[in-house]
Design an enzyme around this catalytic site. Structure first.
Site, mmCIF file in Angstrom:
data_model
loop_
_atom_site.group_PDB
_atom_site.id
_atom_site.type_symbol
_atom_site.label_atom_id
_atom_site.label_comp_id
_atom_site.label_asym_id
_atom_site.label_seq_id
_atom_site.Cartn_x
_atom_site.Cartn_y
_atom_site.Cartn_z
ATOM 1 C CB THR A 288 94.367 -70.566 -64.658
ATOM 2 O OG1 THR A 288 95.183 -70.480 -65.585
ATOM 3 C CG2 THR A 288 93.690 -71.916 -64.277
ATOM 4 C CG PHE B 182 93.878 -68.033 -73.166
ATOM 5 C CD1 PHE B 182 94.971 -69.428 -73.549
ATOM 6 C CD2 PHE B 182 94.731 -67.813 -72.708
ATOM 7 C CE1 PHE B 182 96.528 -69.675 -72.320
ATOM 8 C CE2 PHE B 182 95.753 -67.610 -71.007
ATOM 9 C CZ PHE B 182 96.734 -68.571 -71.425
ATOM 10 C CE LYS B 183 95.533 -68.654 -69.213
ATOM 11 N NZ LYS B 183 95.876 -68.624 -67.414
ATOM 12 C CG ASP B 184 86.391 -70.354 -70.959
ATOM 13 O OD1 ASP B 184 86.519 -70.576 -70.115
ATOM 14 O OD2 ASP B 184 86.584 -69.155 -71.367
ATOM 15 C CG LEU C 3 91.391 -74.838 -67.425
ATOM 16 C CD1 LEU C 3 91.032 -73.382 -66.409
ATOM 17 C CD2 LEU C 3 91.677 -75.760 -66.275
#
Length: 466
Positions: free
Chosen positions: A144, A111-113, A116
């Site tokens: 992350t 989900f960090k995509d 970021l």
């Protein structure tokens, strides 16, 4: 829009400065002075919009003074064009009114995509505009780091240093970071745990003298407001897909650093009907212990099958505490100073106000594996261990069967083959095609002791213009 610190002693900043500053100079985290609020009619009008259009409507009020509309739209189009599913965040049904929102369709399968991929573009845009160079410093408990490296590897105006706890992330997570080539990419394995890495990052932001004024630090951890901003969007996306805003939604969020679930809290404050937010944790359950019993107390950090949640000091929790204390920065500062010395509680009426929206559950490794096995046997759908914790917490804490319960699917199961194997399933999740050769790629990282001065010395020596 201006941004203020949760500790009340730093000057208010605009979006560009907040993006580049990360942690406030008083040690606090930046939050918007005021939030945009959308009417039900306005939210309803967004039904059927592509994800990028929805993202623009929700995020642009936070950045409009810094970025022209056309430039921001282009960033969003580029950000979400690299996702492997046209819906960007597709929903999968597990049972009646029970869903998983797949947030792992980005390039690093986590989900960090969502945040970021955008953050890298925002940083390069602002640094280019200012003619500046930045040193990105971040700590990761697993996801992350790879998402930050992937999002920033082509940035022309940054060097990136990511700290991860040595031998405490999964092999896939480590290789996703350490096999990316680039002169501006530096992976540091710290002989310690995630909290040690995070503490070094915070201390380095508080005192940047080791860079001798030649560069400034920029944050990619969820202490950076832009990370939270981008995560608000998919709460609206899920709601609109399932009948919102004309019906309320409940969300279960696997969380360690509290950033992802804080985004859900903000979505509710911005007008989205949300009836319940479930904090889903593993054995490192400081957030569950607070939310269930009003006791915030640090225990020894334990290594689990869900390493991205192996966190004891949840940075973004400070943002919620700031709201619970009527945005009184001095009260938050005193509370957190006391929390560093021993257990603390907040006023009962403040805690009860939080409990109107939040529930929580802690799920150990055995129950995580049981949930992976149970959901696969019921649906032939494979959960990663973090999402499994979210599903178990959702089923434990659900208040109303008539309200859709949406668990945030935070990572692809192929990143955690050991957890899948331990669940007893004879299933081996394959990496997607773009990662098929991951285990054949050459790794590059440096192992350093759990020593802030040594880490800072390494950074000062190895950034591009040192």
């Amino acid at each position: 829009m201006r941004y203020i610190s949760t500790r009340g002693e730093a000057p208010a900043l605009g979006f560009e400065d907040v993006l580049l500053t990360g942690l406030a100079p008083d040690g606090g985290l930046y939050v918007p002075e005021t939030l945009p609020h959308f009417s039900l009619e306005e939210i309803r009008s967004w039904r059927g919009l592509p994800y990028t259009e929805l993202a623009f409507n929700i995020m642009y009020p936070f950045v409009e003074e810094a970025i022209p509309e056309a430039d921001f739209r282009q960033m969003l189009d580029e950000t979400y064009s690299v996702f492997a599913h046209k819906a960007v965040a597709p929903l999968v049904q597990l049972d009646t009114n029970e869903w998983v929102m797949e947030l792992f369709r980005g390039p690093t399968l986590a989900f960090k995509d969502f945040a970021l991929q955008l953050l890298g573009r925002l940083l390069d845009y602002v640094l280019e505009k200012r003619g500046q160079h930045a040193v990105i410093l971040g700590a990761t408990s697993g996801d992350t780091g790879s998402a930050a490296i992937e999002g920033c590897r082509q940035c022309e105006h940054v060097d990136i240093f990511i700290l991860h706890p040595y031998e405490r992330v999964s092999e896939v997570q480590r290789r996703q970071m350490t096999t990316v080539q680039g002169d501006n990419i530096h992976n540091i394995a710290v002989r310690g745990n995630f909290d040690d890495c995070q503490r070094m990052v915070k201390e380095s932001f508080s005192d940047q003298s080791f860079l001798e004024g030649k560069a400034r630090l920029a944050a990619v951890n969820s202490i950076n407001w832009a990370r939270i901003m981008a995560q608000i969007v998919y709460y609206f996306h899920a709601s609109l897909a399932l009948g919102g805003p004309d019906r309320s939604m409940a969300f279960s969020v696997p969380t360690g650093n509290f950033g992802d679930i804080f985004a859900g809290y903000l979505a509710q404050k911005m007008g989205l009907p949300v009836s319940q937010l479930v904090i889903a944790t593993n054995r490192n359950d400081i957030l569950h212990r607070f939310m269930s019993g009003n006791k915030y107390e640090q225990h020894t950090l334990e290594h689990t099958l869900s390493p991205s949640m192996d966190i004891m000091v949840s940075s973004n929790f400070e943002r919620l505490l700031f709201d619970l204390h009527g945005r009184d920065g001095q009260a938050v500062k005193e509370l957190l100073e006391n929390a560093a010395k021993g257990p603390v509680s907040i006023a009962d009426y403040r805690w009860k106000r939080a409990r109107k929206l939040f529930d929580s559950a802690a799920v150990d490794d055995a129950m995580t594996c049981a949930t992976i096995r149970e959901v696969y046997q019921q649906n032939e759908y494979l959960l990663d261990p973090h999402t499994a914790i979210g599903v178990r917490a959702a089923r434990t804490c659900r208040r109303d069967e008539q309200i859709p319960m949406i668990t945030l699917g935070t990572a692809h199961p192929a990143k955690f083959p050991d957890a899948i194997a331990e669940s007893g399933l004879a299933v081996k999740p394959d990496l997607p095609a773009h990662m098929a050769e991951l285990f054949e790629r050459k790794e590059r990282y440096t192992v350093l002791d759990n020593d802030r001065d040594g880490v800072q010395s390494f950074i000062a020596k190895h950034w591009k213009n040192a």
